[in-house]
Design an enzyme around this catalytic site. Sequence first.
Site, PDB file in Angstrom:
ATOM      1  N   THR A   1      55.442  52.094  48.559  1.00 35.45           N
ATOM      2  CA  THR A   1      55.659  50.606  49.553  1.00 35.45           C
ATOM      3  C   THR A   1      56.224  49.475  48.696  1.00 35.45           C
ATOM      4  O   THR A   1      57.036  48.790  49.343  1.00 35.45           O
ATOM      5  CB  THR A   1      54.112  50.160  50.174  1.00 35.45           C
ATOM      6  OG1 THR A   1      53.876  51.214  50.990  1.00 35.45           O
ATOM      7  CG2 THR A   1      54.399  48.897  50.854  1.00 35.45           C
TER       8      THR A   1
ATOM      9  N   SER B   1      55.988  57.809  44.484  1.00 35.42           N
ATOM     10  CA  SER B   1      54.659  57.486  44.430  1.00 35.42           C
ATOM     11  C   SER B   1      53.895  58.497  43.730  1.00 35.42           C
ATOM     12  O   SER B   1      53.850  59.545  44.105  1.00 35.42           O
ATOM     13  CB  SER B   1      54.151  57.240  45.674  1.00 35.42           C
ATOM     14  OG  SER B   1      54.303  55.875  46.135  1.00 35.42           O
TER      15      SER B   1
ATOM     16  N   CYS C   1      49.367  55.404  56.121  1.00 38.05           N
ATOM     17  CA  CYS C   1      49.614  53.990  56.367  1.00 38.05           C
ATOM     18  C   CYS C   1      49.684  53.378  57.557  1.00 38.05           C
ATOM     19  O   CYS C   1      49.845  52.136  57.879  1.00 38.05           O
ATOM     20  CB  CYS C   1      51.017  53.742  55.446  1.00 38.05           C
ATOM     21  SG  CYS C   1      50.871  53.888  53.954  1.00 38.05           S
TER      22      CYS C   1
END
Length: 377
Positions: free
Chosen positions: A69, A199, A323
Amino acid sequence: MIYLDYAATHPMTAEALAAYARAAALPGNPASIHAAGQAARELLEEGRARVAAAFGVDARTLIANSGGTEGDNAVLLGVARAWQEKHGRPGHLITTPTEHSAVLAPARWLEARGWAVTWLTPDAYGRYSPQELEAALRPDTALVSIHHANNELGTVQDTPALAAVAAARSVPYHSDAVQAPGVLPVNLPEWGVTYATFSAHKWGGPRGVGFVYVRRGAELPPVTFGGGQEGGTRPGTQDTAGVYAAGVALSAAEAKRGATFAHLSGLRERFVTAVSSIPSLRVNHPPDGSPKVVSVTLSGADGEALLMNLDLLGVAASAGSACSAGTMQPSHVLSAIGLSDADARASLRFSFGQATTEAEIDGAADALRQAAQWSRA
């Protein structure tokens, strides 16, 4: 519990946990010049080097941060700010409606502030063609941002072909590649991208750690300011333990990636075969996509009820991106590929890992069959 939500997060591996504990025990700040600080710096850079080796790049091209993000926002907003400062006006962005919310949100933020945004049109599986991208490019295009592997469908884009189209017009290209490492090959020089985001918790590393790749010769203007860490692009004290553990976890994942791909492919085929007899069930993911993900729709069922029933039966799955969980909105990815709101809400994502067993697959299929009966009763 049968854990089938690896696309949301991969549990930390034993190697990563041990590496994290080793690095976390060090007292020094990696920016300090004393011996304790340099010991921390050594592990920080070893972790970065391991990640770089897995992606085929120089370690100096990787910026450590908190994850996908932050990385997606840093690329879209940093590139846009630099373009607008140079030209004195908003520019043009090309992206897709099936991106993760970490790309969608900054793209919409820019659009609300005068930027022109072209949203490419996906096919039935969420793929994008180089021809459509080429037609969308404009003289004021500042950036193209298209994910590599979709987090809900498992669709894999032809990133080298798409990036080549942008490169031919000297337009920077960004790929959200969060879902690829550990399952799919990631060779950034062969991809030809300008930027890519990752990530660590998607490959068995710790949560809250990630990387932005910035190709040599390209720039990524900072969107946060402070100290000079990470070349000034991402200031703030680095997470030494997180970066080191991320590198150790990725090295281990890469060493068995071929076996993992074969294992996941077998699991996906077994699961799809087992649930194919459930009434009104359709499979949404492409047959040539990432074997990590299975997306199914049970028309007429309630997706939230399905998830709760599965949880009661001991199966952890999801309705889409973690998310976006709790929004009560239909999946924007499934809506983009043509599903109705009702079918998008009646859809589930199952995602697998190296530790997933055939017995768990069989148990999850039985649980889905039971959950479907309950939700339609």
